[in-house]
Design an enzyme around this catalytic site. Structure first.
Site, short mmCIF file in Angstrom:
data_model
loop_
_atom_site.label_atom_id
_atom_site.label_comp_id
_atom_site.label_asym_id
_atom_site.label_seq_id
_atom_site.Cartn_x
_atom_site.Cartn_y
_atom_site.Cartn_z
CB SER A 47 -28.81 -7.10 64.55
OG SER A 47 -27.94 -7.16 63.43
CB CYS A 48 -29.34 -2.87 60.79
SG CYS A 48 -28.08 -3.87 59.98
CB ILE A 49 -30.06 1.16 64.51
CG1 ILE A 49 -29.85 0.29 65.74
CG2 ILE A 49 -30.81 2.45 64.84
CD1 ILE A 49 -31.09 0.01 66.55
N GLY B 252 -32.65 -3.14 65.77
CA GLY B 252 -31.97 -3.70 66.94
C GLY B 252 -32.53 -5.01 67.42
#
Length: 162
Positions: free
Chosen positions: A28-30, A93
């Site tokens: 979910s990180c960018i 994401g």
């Protein structure tokens, strides 16, 4: 060229040409990179969450979209970049887990991370020229000042350059 600078969770790292930035394990990180090809400088953040809740004095400004964007801008400008030449690329994401109610709203961290990052870039006047976000697969990214391409490796699908 050197092996590459690792950008860990919540980190921000700057390189000058020749340089490579690598961030692994984006769910979910960018992974966000800002760069100026003329000044030959780039910086990357591994953004974990959309907002800092206005606590702008966080010791790891790369952790939040709303603190990572201004931090990266400051880093590349101090290294010789010009704001009107800055470009951005990002990946990550994902919605990694299927949780009821997680397609939108508070639990959709990946979507919120991407949206907040784009909002902060737009607010700062930085053009997002490449993006690979969403879906439900993890990614890793590499950005090289040799070609200014963000190579996105998606779990189970291979890699692509943006």
């Amino acid at each position: 060229m050197e092996k590459g600078q690792h950008v860990g969770m919540a980190d921000t790292v700057l390189v000058k040409h020749p340089g490579k930035l690598i961030s692994l394990g984006l769910g979910s990180c960018i992974g966000l990179v800002l760069y100026d090809e003329t000044a030959k400088v780039a910086a990357m953040a591994h953004i974990m969450l959309p907002e800092s809740r206005k606590d702008k004095d966080t010791p790891k400004p790369g952790k939040f979209a709303d603190t990572a964007v201004p931090t990266l801008i400051d880093m590349v400008l101090k290294a010789g970049a010009k704001k009107d030449r800055l470009k951005a690329k990002m990946a990550g994401g994902s919605q990694m887990f299927n949780v009821p109610g997680s397609k939108s709203g508070f639990l959709a961290v990946g979507t919120r991370n991407a949206e907040e990052t784009e909002k902060n870039l737009k607010s700062a006047g930085i053009k997002l020229v490449g993006s690979d976000t969403g879906g439900n697969k993890g990614r890793s990214v590499e950005f090289s000042t040799d070609d200014w391409i963000l190579v996105v490796k998606t779990l189970g699908t291979g890699k692509q350059g943006i």
